[in-house]
Design a protein around this motif. Structure first.
Motif, short mmCIF file in Angstrom:
data_model
loop_
_atom_site.label_atom_id
_atom_site.label_comp_id
_atom_site.label_asym_id
_atom_site.label_seq_id
_atom_site.Cartn_x
_atom_site.Cartn_y
_atom_site.Cartn_z
N GLU A 552 7.08 22.15 53.57
CA GLU A 552 6.29 23.30 53.96
C GLU A 552 6.69 23.75 55.36
N ASN A 553 6.49 25.06 55.64
CA ASN A 553 6.77 25.56 56.98
C ASN A 553 5.59 25.30 57.90
N PHE A 555 3.24 27.03 58.73
CA PHE A 555 1.97 27.58 58.24
C PHE A 555 1.49 26.89 56.97
N TYR A 557 3.29 26.73 54.09
CA TYR A 557 3.78 27.38 52.89
C TYR A 557 5.27 27.03 52.65
#
Length: 694
Positions: A552-553, A555, A557
């Motif tokens: 995930e990044n 954020f 996501y």
């Protein structure tokens, strides 16, 4: 870059084979004397049966030793035992006899590459075909004539060949020193011989005796001249009180008729009983037909049937009756037909080689000595007569290594179908080998790696075996070998996917680009049938072999796309495709996925999507779009095919958890445009609501 056909090794390994079997005569890069003699024994046993003209008079062994030291020394870029250059090899493809070679030795000679002459069998066959092209058969006995043939092929000096022959003769003599040999020469002194030619026979006997180790535990020689009558001129034990060389020089010539039969019968009494373990050899020398072919043939049969396994040779000079010589000799390989009296000098080496190499036809069992040697091992090879028999027992008086083969007349460390190591603990114990019915001969060699002599005992039986029939070994096809019970192509070879054969890899210097692969059988670049060939490129229908790691990044996501093979090229997806795509979230507990189908969905339509299908697993809202209502449907899977109209209107699949699993399968017939989807990894905060909302 060079790309080879994929997964070939797996296909080869599917073929089972018998472990404990070895054949270096068909193994690339094999060299050495044992390999050379095993190859020669196998190949020449076949070729010499094709035509009476195929006589090599030891030329092949002499060539291999002199030119390459049995493959150790190289003169060309390809390692060979019987070395020839590439132009000479190419000439062999024009020889008519290549079809016989191809059929009998299971090789397509037209397709054989020069680089494949690293395989000993192919190397010898290449020299044979080249000699056939030169019309050199039968090879003459004369060393000068053989040296001239050698020079015409290698362009090396004839003196090197002659020196090599002398070295080989010396090696043979040295190896023969510990052999227990009792040799009886039955010498024709009839009127047709004449004094000058009888002197040539005496010279031959003198040189043979000089090159032999005459001793109580080595070679003993007896001489029985015959004409109308016969007499024992020199007995096996006369060496104790007489000088054999002087006796031969003084041997008188008596003339008379040719009563060969009585001489053969009388010679049977010359061996005595004081050395039962010795190899009994009878050498009959004659220049014409005997008084009675029937009587001679009957006497010869008595020699062959003697329980002492007498190895009978026949030497005939031009004018001798070939049928009679063949009747006298134990096999046709034991016949020496000379073109003239001048051949008597060179034939001495041939006879000494035959007598000393330790090949013994044994139809009755008994004991045989295996000489000890501090250097090269002493050995004997028993050609065991199995007519009417089905098993045999063997025993060693001291540590020996035995090698067995059903058909190769030279079993040893280079070629065997079974091997037995007799140790001090297992010496003097009978070992049974149940070969079963139907064999005329089988072959058993005994190698003595110790300095002391040993005794091999043999019993040949009909019934009464202590064990079951030993099954024929399951052998690997050409150009492959057995590794752990399964067949694998040799490193120089690859499996041809079309024929299932291990073929020479012609891709070594071939570069294929843009996804094209190199076919080892032809060396050409191609695009496999299950690939897509488009605009000069070759595309494989790729299926990942492991899960995609999703991170995930900042954020929380992540997102990505996935499509059926070749969708990006706007062509139909491949047939017979079955791939499972997996995505695993890394360090994102409580995450979930959303899956969105794009428009232009096209997968072959069928009832319950049994033909082609897209499966999205563990989907909370799978029932909204699922098209497989059979009991075999995986629980929680959304399965779609056709145009997936049920997913029109923006259906979004919800997969709760940190793993996403998607499978696409096609059958062998109708294909379509395929599919494309997007997936989105959402953070735990959104998943709590997404996954718990009805």
């Amino acid at each position: 870059m060079k790309v080879l056909l994929p997964l070939l090794g797996v296909l080869v390994k599917a073929q089972q084979c018998s472990s404990g079997v070895l054949d270096l005569t068909m193994t690339p890069g094999s060299t050495g004397e044992d390999v050379t003699r095993a190859t020669y024994g196998k190949v020449w046993a076949e070729i010499s049966s094709w035509n009476a003209k195929y006589e090599d008079r030891d030329f092949f062994l002499r060539y291999a030793y002199t030119e390459t030291n049995y493959g150790i020394v190289q003169h060309h870029h390809v390692q060979q035992i019987w070395s020839i250059d590439e132009a000479q090899f190419n000439t062999t493809k024009t020889v008519a006899l290549k079809s016989s070679v191809s059929g009998k030795f299971n090789v397509d000679w037209d397709k054989l590459e020069y680089d494949e002459l690293t395989i000993p069998t192919y190397s010898m066959l290449a020299l044979f075909l080249y000699l056939e092209h030169l019309n050199e058969f039968p090879i003459p006995y004369s060393i000068d004539a053989q040296a001239a043939i050698y020079e015409s092929i290698t362009h090396h000096n004839v003196d090197g060949f002659k020196d090599g022959v002398d070295e080989l003769d010396q090696i043979t003599q040295d190896q023969c020193r510990t052999n227990a040999l009792d040799i009886v020469f039955v010498v024709d002194e009839s009127g047709s011989i004449g004094t000058p030619n009888f002197q040539l026979i005496k010279d031959f006997l003198e040189h043979f005796a000089s090159d032999s180790t005459i001793a109580a535990d080595a070679t003993r020689i007896a001489i029985r001249p015959f004409s109308t009558s016969n007499y024992l001129y020199f007995s096996l034990n006369d060496f104790k009180t007489k000088n054999i060389i002087n006796e031969i020089k003084n041997m008188p010539y008596n003339s008379g008729n040719t009563n060969t039969a009585d001489a053969l019968d009388a010679a049977l009494t010359d061996y005595g009983t004081d050395r039962p373990e010795s190899v009994k050899v009878m050498v009959t020398i004659t220049d014409g037909a005997s008084n009675s072919f029937l009587s001679t043939s009957a006497a010869a049969d008595r020699v062959k049937n003697d329980l002492r396994n007498i190895q009978s040779f026949a030497i005939g000079v031009s004018g001798a009756n070939m049928a009679e010589l063949e009747a006298i000799a134990i096999t046709d390989k034991h016949v020496f037909m000379l073109n003239g009296w001048a051949d008597f000098e060179p034939i001495k080496s041939n006879l000494l080689q035959k007598v000393c190499e330790g090949n013994i036809e044994n139809n009755n069992g008994g004991d045989t000595q295996v000489g000890g040697n501090a250097g090269t091992p002493g050995k004997i090879i028993l050609k065991i007569g199995m007519t009417g028999k089905d098993n045999f027992d063997f025993m060693a008086s001291a540590p020996l290594t035995f090698f067995y083969h059903r058909s190769n007349p030279q079993p040893g460390p280079a070629v065997y179908e079974d091997s037995v190591n007799v140790t001090s603990a297992t010496a003097n114990i009978w070992h049974n080998y149940n070969v079963g019915p139907g064999y005329t001969f089988v072959y058993l060699s005994a190698y003595n790696y110790n300095p002391s002599n040993a005794l091999v005992s043999l019993r040949i039986n009909s019934g009464g075996s202590s064990g079951p029939i030993v099954p024929d070994p399951v052998l690997c096809p050409p150009n492959s070998h057995c590794v752990g019970g399964t067949c694998e192509c040799f490193p120089q070879y690859s499996l041809d996917a079309n024929t299932g054969d291990c073929v020479f890899d012609r891709c070594a210097n071939v570069d294929c680009f843009n996804g094209y692969q190199c076919a080892p059988a032809t060396g050409s670049c191609f695009c496999p049938a299950d690939h897509l060939e488009l605009d000069g490129n070759c595309y494989e229908a790729v299926c990942p072999d492991s899960a995609v790691q999703v991170h995930e990044n900042v954020f929380g996501y992540a997102m990505g796309e996935l499509s059926s093979p070749w969708r990006e090229h706007e062509v139909l997806y491949p047939s017979n495709f079955d791939c499972t795509y997996e995505f695993e979230t890394v360090r994102a507990n409580g995450s979930c996925y959303e899956v969105l189908l794009e428009d232009n969905f096209g997968v072959e339509a069928s009832a319950n999507c049994q033909s082609d299908r897209l499966e999205i697993h563990d989907v909370m809202n799978a029932d909204q779009v699922n098209m497989d209502h059979s009991t075999s449907r995986p629980a929680g899977a959304a399965i779609m095919c056709g145009d997936a109209c049920v997913a029109e209107g923006g259906w979004v699949g919800k997969v709760c958890g940190d793993k996403l699993k998607i499978r696409f399968k096609s059958d062998h017939i109708v294909e379509d445009i395929g599919w494309r989807l997007k997936w989105v990894l959402r953070p735990k905060e959104e998943c709590d609501c997404l996954c718990n909302r009805p």
